[in-house]
Scaffold this motif. Sequence first.
Motif, mmCIF file in Angstrom:
data_model
loop_
_atom_site.group_PDB
_atom_site.id
_atom_site.type_symbol
_atom_site.label_atom_id
_atom_site.label_comp_id
_atom_site.label_asym_id
_atom_site.label_seq_id
_atom_site.Cartn_x
_atom_site.Cartn_y
_atom_site.Cartn_z
ATOM 1 N N SER A 36 0.810 -1.223 0.000
ATOM 2 C CA SER A 36 0.000 0.000 0.000
ATOM 3 C C SER A 36 0.838 1.265 0.000
ATOM 4 N N ASN A 37 2.098 1.155 0.406
ATOM 5 C CA ASN A 37 2.968 2.329 0.374
ATOM 6 C C ASN A 37 3.227 2.825 -1.044
ATOM 7 N N LEU A 38 2.941 1.995 -2.036
ATOM 8 C CA LEU A 38 3.104 2.428 -3.422
ATOM 9 C C LEU A 38 2.069 3.495 -3.800
ATOM 10 N N ILE A 39 0.904 3.439 -3.152
ATOM 11 C CA ILE A 39 -0.166 4.391 -3.481
ATOM 12 C C ILE A 39 -0.412 5.419 -2.384
ATOM 13 N N SER A 40 0.168 5.215 -1.204
ATOM 14 C CA SER A 40 -0.141 6.114 -0.087
ATOM 15 C C SER A 40 0.250 7.572 -0.338
ATOM 16 N N PRO A 41 1.371 7.870 -1.047
ATOM 17 C CA PRO A 41 1.640 9.290 -1.337
ATOM 18 C C PRO A 41 0.550 9.943 -2.163
ATOM 19 N N LYS A 57 8.672 3.317 4.766
ATOM 20 C CA LYS A 57 7.707 2.403 5.370
ATOM 21 C C LYS A 57 7.469 1.168 4.502
ATOM 22 N N PHE A 58 7.608 1.312 3.180
ATOM 23 C CA PHE A 58 7.472 0.161 2.280
ATOM 24 C C PHE A 58 8.515 -0.895 2.625
ATOM 25 N N VAL A 59 9.763 -0.477 2.712
ATOM 26 C CA VAL A 59 10.851 -1.419 2.992
ATOM 27 C C VAL A 59 10.725 -1.977 4.407
#
Length: 448
Positions: free
Chosen positions: A62-67, A391-393
Motif C-alpha cells: 500500500s505504500n506504493l499508493i499512499s503518497p 515504510k514500504f521497505v
Amino acid sequence: MSPDSKKLFNVLILGISFMFIFTAFQTCGNIAQTVITNLNSTDFHGSGYTSMSVIYGVFSASNLISPSVVALVGPQLSMFISGIFYSLYIAVFIQPSTWSFYTASVFIGIAAAVLWTAQGNCLTINSDENTIGRNSGVFWALLQSSLFFGNLYIYFAWQGKTYISEGDRRTVFIALTVISLVGTVLFFLIRKQEDTKAPGEEDSTNEIHGDSSSARNKLMRAVDAFKRSIKLSFTKEILLLSVTTAYTGLELTFFSGVYGTCIGAVNRFGSEEKSLIGLSGIFIGVGEILGGGIFGLLSKKSRFGRNPIVMLGIIVHFIAFYLIFVNMPSNAPVAPMEGTDDIAYMIPSKEVAIFCSFLLGLGDSCFNTQLLSILGFLYSEDSAPAFAIFKFVQSICAAVAYFYSNYFLLQWQLLIMVVVGFFGTITFFAVEWKAAALLARSSDYSSI
C-alpha cells in the motif's frame, strides 16, 4: 502564536495523537499471540504472527499508493481515517472470529501505509533543517511512551495469571479501542500552515475554472506523487538507506511481537510469566522514550552528526541479542499453550529478560530517530514519497519476519538480525557522510 511555536505545537499534537493510537495498537500487538493461544481451543483458529505478517505485507504494497492518497486527501484527514481503521482492528479482539480477524488485518495494513506517509509529510512540513532532528526526537519520545501506559495496565491486571479468560480479554480490548479513538480525534487539533498563495488567489482560480479544475489538480498531484515515489526508489541514497530500514523492520517484529511471546512462554518464570509481558513492554517503552528524548534534545548540539547515535544503537542491540541468546530457550517463540520448560545457557532470569527489553527499545530509538531525521533533511521537498518508501521497505521486512517467526527457533531469528543490522549500519554511515557534505556547503554542520 509565532510560526515556529505553531509548528512545534503541531509536532506535539502529532506525537500525542500517535501516543494514544499506539498505546492501543502496540499493546495489542504485544499480547495478541498470547491471547490467541488461549483462544485456539475454541472455534477461533488464527495466529497473531500470521495476522501481523498480513498487516505488514499489505502495508508494504500500500505504500506504493499512499503518497497519492495523502496528496489527494491531505495529511490531516488521511491520519484521521487511518486511525478509525486502527480502532476497528483492536475492537475485533472483543469478540474475535477468524474471518473478521484476518479481514481487519488487511484493512489496517492499508490504513497504516496512509497513516505513516501522512505522518512523515506532517513532520517535515512543520520542520526545517535546524529543527528536524529535535522534532524527530520529540515525536519519537511521545510515540513510544505508548509502550509504557498500555503495558503497565497489562502488568498489574495479569499479575499471577497463567490463563487469559474471556472477561480479562474483553476488558482490555474495550479500553484499548476507546484509547485509540481518542488519539484519532486529536488529529483535528493540528493547525494548518499558512497558504503560500496570495490572498484570494485560490478563490479566484476556482471561480474561473470551477470545481472540476480543482479536482483535476488534485488528481494530477496524486499521479505526480506516485511517479516521484517510483523515481526516488532507485536513487543511490534511498537504496543504501533501505538496508538500514530493512533492519528496523526485522527488529520491530522481534521486540513488538516475538520477544513478549518468548517471555510469556517460559514456565520457569512461574506465575509471573504473563504479567512479565507487560513489564517487558514498559521497559521497551522506557528505552524508546529515553533514546528519543536524549537524541532529540542533543541533535542540534552534536558535532559528529547522526553516525555515533546509530553506532550506539547497533552496539546496544548486539549486547541485547547476546543476552537473549544465553537467557531464553530456543523454542520460546514457537512454544505451545502450556509453555516451555527448556533452558538455554543459563537458568532463565527475569531481571536479564527485562534489561534486554530496555536495550531493545533504546537501540530501536537510535535507528528510527536518525532515519526520520536524515530523510526529512535529504528529502524536504519530497517528504511524502520518501517516507512512503521508508515504510514500504520496513513493513515488507516486518511481514517476512512475522512469517518466519511461526517456524524459526530463537537463535536463527537473532542471527538474521545481527547480519542485517551490521550491513545496515555501514550503509547508513555512507549516506550520512554525503548528508554532512551537503550541509557543510550551506551551513555549519553543528546546526543539525
